[in-house]
Design a protein around this motif. Structure first.
Motif, PDB file in Angstrom:
ATOM      1  N   ILE A 136       0.889  -1.157   0.000  1.00  0.00           N
ATOM      2  CA  ILE A 136       0.000   0.000   0.000  1.00  0.00           C
ATOM      3  C   ILE A 136       0.924   1.204   0.000  1.00  0.00           C
ATOM      4  N   ARG A 137       0.779   2.050  -0.996  1.00  0.00           N
ATOM      5  CA  ARG A 137       1.770   3.129  -1.137  1.00  0.00           C
ATOM      6  C   ARG A 137       1.134   4.503  -1.058  1.00  0.00           C
ATOM      7  N   PRO A 138       1.307   5.151   0.076  1.00  0.00           N
ATOM      8  CA  PRO A 138       0.944   6.567   0.123  1.00  0.00           C
ATOM      9  C   PRO A 138       2.156   7.371  -0.316  1.00  0.00           C
ATOM     10  N   LYS A 139       2.124   7.868  -1.544  1.00  0.00           N
ATOM     11  CA  LYS A 139       3.286   8.662  -2.005  1.00  0.00           C
ATOM     12  C   LYS A 139       3.006  10.128  -1.702  1.00  0.00           C
ATOM     13  N   LEU A 140       3.696  10.620  -0.680  1.00  0.00           N
ATOM     14  CA  LEU A 140       3.415  11.976  -0.203  1.00  0.00           C
ATOM     15  C   LEU A 140       4.034  13.009  -1.141  1.00  0.00           C
ATOM     16  N   ARG A 169      10.882   9.492  -0.374  1.00  0.00           N
ATOM     17  CA  ARG A 169      10.714   8.097   0.061  1.00  0.00           C
ATOM     18  C   ARG A 169       9.866   7.238  -0.886  1.00  0.00           C
ATOM     19  N   GLY A 170       8.854   7.814  -1.501  1.00  0.00           N
ATOM     20  CA  GLY A 170       7.950   7.014  -2.340  1.00  0.00           C
ATOM     21  C   GLY A 170       8.412   6.882  -3.780  1.00  0.00           C
ATOM     22  N   VAL A 171       9.547   7.510  -4.109  1.00  0.00           N
ATOM     23  CA  VAL A 171      10.040   7.439  -5.485  1.00  0.00           C
ATOM     24  C   VAL A 171      10.764   6.102  -5.652  1.00  0.00           C
ATOM     25  N   TRP A 191      14.155   2.246 -11.037  1.00  0.00           N
ATOM     26  CA  TRP A 191      13.945   1.179 -12.033  1.00  0.00           C
ATOM     27  C   TRP A 191      14.182  -0.199 -11.418  1.00  0.00           C
ATOM     28  N   HIS A 192      13.271  -1.089 -11.658  1.00  0.00           N
ATOM     29  CA  HIS A 192      13.447  -2.476 -11.221  1.00  0.00           C
ATOM     30  C   HIS A 192      12.485  -3.366 -11.997  1.00  0.00           C
ATOM     31  N   GLN A 193      12.757  -4.666 -11.957  1.00  0.00           N
ATOM     32  CA  GLN A 193      11.768  -5.664 -12.379  1.00  0.00           C
ATOM     33  C   GLN A 193      11.300  -6.312 -11.078  1.00  0.00           C
ATOM     34  N   ILE A 226       1.746 -11.626 -12.280  1.00  0.00           N
ATOM     35  CA  ILE A 226       1.176 -10.356 -12.753  1.00  0.00           C
ATOM     36  C   ILE A 226       1.050  -9.368 -11.605  1.00  0.00           C
ATOM     37  N   THR A 227       1.633  -8.212 -11.801  1.00  0.00           N
ATOM     38  CA  THR A 227       1.430  -7.114 -10.852  1.00  0.00           C
ATOM     39  C   THR A 227       0.238  -6.294 -11.316  1.00  0.00           C
ATOM     40  N   CYS A 228      -0.687  -6.057 -10.411  1.00  0.00           N
ATOM     41  CA  CYS A 228      -1.826  -5.183 -10.694  1.00  0.00           C
ATOM     42  C   CYS A 228      -1.643  -3.936  -9.844  1.00  0.00           C
ATOM     43  N   CYS A 262       3.033   9.000 -11.091  1.00  0.00           N
ATOM     44  CA  CYS A 262       2.630   7.674 -11.560  1.00  0.00           C
ATOM     45  C   CYS A 262       3.884   6.919 -12.019  1.00  0.00           C
ATOM     46  N   MET A 263       3.686   5.720 -12.528  1.00  0.00           N
ATOM     47  CA  MET A 263       4.855   4.917 -12.935  1.00  0.00           C
ATOM     48  C   MET A 263       5.301   5.232 -14.358  1.00  0.00           C
ATOM     49  N   GLN A 264       6.548   4.863 -14.631  1.00  0.00           N
ATOM     50  CA  GLN A 264       7.111   4.817 -15.984  1.00  0.00           C
ATOM     51  C   GLN A 264       7.392   3.340 -16.264  1.00  0.00           C
ATOM     52  N   PRO A 284      10.451  -3.820 -16.731  1.00  0.00           N
ATOM     53  CA  PRO A 284      11.116  -2.788 -15.935  1.00  0.00           C
ATOM     54  C   PRO A 284      10.195  -1.576 -15.730  1.00  0.00           C
ATOM     55  N   HIS A 285      10.160  -1.098 -14.518  1.00  0.00           N
ATOM     56  CA  HIS A 285       9.330   0.071 -14.226  1.00  0.00           C
ATOM     57  C   HIS A 285       9.921   0.847 -13.059  1.00  0.00           C
ATOM     58  N   CYS A 286       9.481   2.076 -12.946  1.00  0.00           N
ATOM     59  CA  CYS A 286       9.937   2.920 -11.830  1.00  0.00           C
ATOM     60  C   CYS A 286       8.815   3.922 -11.571  1.00  0.00           C
ATOM     61  N   SER A 287       8.972   4.742 -10.552  1.00  0.00           N
ATOM     62  CA  SER A 287       7.987   5.811 -10.393  1.00  0.00           C
ATOM     63  C   SER A 287       8.703   7.102 -10.036  1.00  0.00           C
ATOM     64  N   THR A 288       8.074   8.188 -10.374  1.00  0.00           N
ATOM     65  CA  THR A 288       8.705   9.516 -10.340  1.00  0.00           C
ATOM     66  C   THR A 288       8.196  10.312  -9.124  1.00  0.00           C
ATOM     67  N   TRP A 295      -2.124   7.773  -3.663  1.00  0.00           N
ATOM     68  CA  TRP A 295      -2.345   6.480  -3.015  1.00  0.00           C
ATOM     69  C   TRP A 295      -2.468   5.376  -4.061  1.00  0.00           C
ATOM     70  N   SER A 296      -1.842   4.248  -3.816  1.00  0.00           N
ATOM     71  CA  SER A 296      -2.036   3.093  -4.697  1.00  0.00           C
ATOM     72  C   SER A 296      -1.819   1.818  -3.899  1.00  0.00           C
ATOM     73  N   VAL A 297      -2.330   0.726  -4.439  1.00  0.00           N
ATOM     74  CA  VAL A 297      -1.962  -0.595  -3.905  1.00  0.00           C
ATOM     75  C   VAL A 297      -1.465  -1.421  -5.081  1.00  0.00           C
ATOM     76  N   ASP A 298      -0.439  -2.249  -4.832  1.00  0.00           N
ATOM     77  CA  ASP A 298      -0.035  -3.154  -5.898  1.00  0.00           C
ATOM     78  C   ASP A 298      -0.163  -4.592  -5.403  1.00  0.00           C
ATOM     79  N   LEU A 299      -0.802  -5.395  -6.246  1.00  0.00           N
ATOM     80  CA  LEU A 299      -1.195  -6.761  -5.890  1.00  0.00           C
ATOM     81  C   LEU A 299      -0.555  -7.724  -6.879  1.00  0.00           C
ATOM     82  N   ARG A 300      -0.324  -8.951  -6.452  1.00  0.00           N
ATOM     83  CA  ARG A 300       0.353  -9.903  -7.350  1.00  0.00           C
ATOM     84  C   ARG A 300      -0.381 -11.243  -7.433  1.00  0.00           C
ATOM     85  N   TYR A 301      -0.422 -11.764  -8.659  1.00  0.00           N
ATOM     86  CA  TYR A 301      -1.160 -13.007  -8.920  1.00  0.00           C
ATOM     87  C   TYR A 301      -0.365 -13.876  -9.886  1.00  0.00           C
TER      88      TYR A 301
HETATM   89  O1  LIG Z   1       3.816   2.662  -6.718  1.00  0.00           O
HETATM   90  C1  LIG Z   1       4.931   2.960  -7.141  1.00  0.00           C
HETATM   91  O2  LIG Z   1       5.329   4.123  -7.151  1.00  0.00           O
HETATM   92  C2  LIG Z   1       5.835   1.887  -7.652  1.00  0.00           C
HETATM   93  C3  LIG Z   1       5.162   0.568  -7.693  1.00  0.00           C
HETATM   94  C4  LIG Z   1       6.054  -0.558  -8.030  1.00  0.00           C
HETATM   95  O3  LIG Z   1       7.219  -0.427  -8.275  1.00  0.00           O
HETATM   96  C5  LIG Z   1       5.492  -1.907  -8.067  1.00  0.00           C
HETATM   97  O4  LIG Z   1       4.287  -2.069  -7.885  1.00  0.00           O
HETATM   98  O5  LIG Z   1       6.276  -2.861  -8.296  1.00  0.00           O
END
Ligand SMILES: O=C(O)CCC(=O)C(=O)O
Length: 335
Positions: free
Chosen positions: A130-134, A139-141, A144-146, A161-163, A176-178, A232-236, A245-251
């Motif tokens: 659960i990501r509160p990116k203030l 801290r919330g940036v 790049w990673h897989q 799959i990441t949702c 948001c993400m790149q 590969p993705h990252c966020s700015t 605010w976001s949540v990332d879930l995996r399946y």
């Molecule tokens: O929420 C973000 O800023 C990055 C999310 C992320 O890297 C992920 O879900 O794997």
């Protein structure tokens, strides 16, 4: 929540070719309201606890969900971080609530995930965040990673799959993400430890393509960004005036290695499980956290309900394994 709309064949092909898919209307924004409201209440509960302990004076209770925590953080970084740590859901502990489970097990989301996996037998992982990116806080940036950089190597070629589910509209301004498209069929590239806020990082020279080819994954509330574990993705940074605010879930398909139904046999007095449980017995892609069956046409009776999901999360949380044996990445040095 009303009936799911299955993904189209064109959307499914796009995901497999590009390594990602943004669907702007998986949910009705109203479907996410119970989770937003519960998170907001949890912030207030934790803030009141800090107040009782004499650490916090102003709850900023008049502020909305997308602003209150930022105001608490501005008053005291320590209090802000205590609340964020409490919510983030790291290591199986943290925030879980029926409202969170309802999103994880949402038929709308599972319909899309099933289409992408090509399987109706779906395992969900406790590896959710659960990501509160203030606003204006580094801290919330996320560098790049897989996601596979965090997982055990025996799952490198499996599809997990990441949702990524924004709880507010996710925009360039709020960070948001790149995503680097069409690079997810390659290997898991070298990651380094010691990225921002302790994240793993792929250095630019190790990225599978020029980062200038990245797409910006803005996504409205109600939408979902789907990615593979090798995308590969990252966020700015969040340069807006509100919290992203976001949540990332995996399946994954139930055929991919997992620890469904597996419990640590021995937990010693310090709460640690037998190392063998993590090194041999537990073949999950991310063994420190509990997987659970979230949808099954073949074995509907084995689908995990909320109570069992909490029990599994909490049991795994108590074991606090040392996971470093699975994947050792080199330490980051200044570029
Ligand atoms: O929420 C973000 O800023 C990055 C999310 C992320 O890297 C992920 O879900 O794997």
């Amino acid at each position: 929540m009303n009936t799911p709309t299955p993904l189209t064949p064109a959307q499914i092909s796009f995901f497999h070719e590009e390594g990602y898919l943004i669907v702007p209307n998986v949910f009705d924004p109203a479907d996410l309201e119970p989770l937003r409201a519960e998170l907001h209440q949890e912030i207030n509960r934790k803030a009141r606890q800090l107040q009782t302990e004499g650490k916090l004076t102003n709850l900023h209770a008049e502020l909305d969900f997308d602003r209150q925590l930022a105001a608490i953080y501005r008053d005291s970084k320590e209090n802000g971080e205590a609340i964020m740590r409490h919510l983030e859901g790291l290591r199986g502990g943290g925030f879980h609530a029926p409202q969170m489970f309802d999103v994880i097990a949402s038929p709308k989301l599972l319909s899309a995930v099933g289409g992408l996996l090509g399987s109706e037998e779906i395992v969900a992982s406790s590896v959710y965040r659960i990501r509160p990116k203030l606003p204006n806080i580094g801290r919330g940036v996320v560098p790049w990673h897989q996601d596979s950089g965090y997982f055990a190597p025996h799952c490198d070629t499996s599809l997990i799959i990441t949702c990524w589910v924004p709880l507010v509209d996710a925009t360039v301004e709020n960070g948001c993400m790149q995503i680097l498209p069409r690079t997810h069929q390659g290997k898991v590239v070298t990651h380094h430890t010691g990225g921002n806020a302790g994240f793993l990082v792929i250095k630019d020279e190790n990225l599978p393509d020029d980062p200038r080819k990245a797409i910006t994954a803005s996504c409205p509330r109600g939408g979902v960004v789907f990615m593979t574990n090798r995308t590969p993705h990252c966020s700015t940074p969040n340069t807006s005036d509100h919290i992203r605010w976001s949540v990332d879930l995996r399946y994954q398909s139930a055929e991919t290695p997992n620890n469904v139904g597996l419990w640590p046999e021995t937990i010693d007095a310090e709460g640690k499980a037998d190392a063998a449980f993590y090194e041999k017995g537990n073949v999950a892609c991310y063994p420190p956290e509990a997987d659970f069956l979230v949808q099954s046409r073949k074995h509907p009776e084995q689908v995990t309900d909320y109570a069992e999901y909490v029990r599994r999360r909490e049991t795994y949380d108590r074991t606090q394994p040392n996971f470093s044996a699975f994947r050792r990445w080199p330490a980051s040095v200044a570029k």
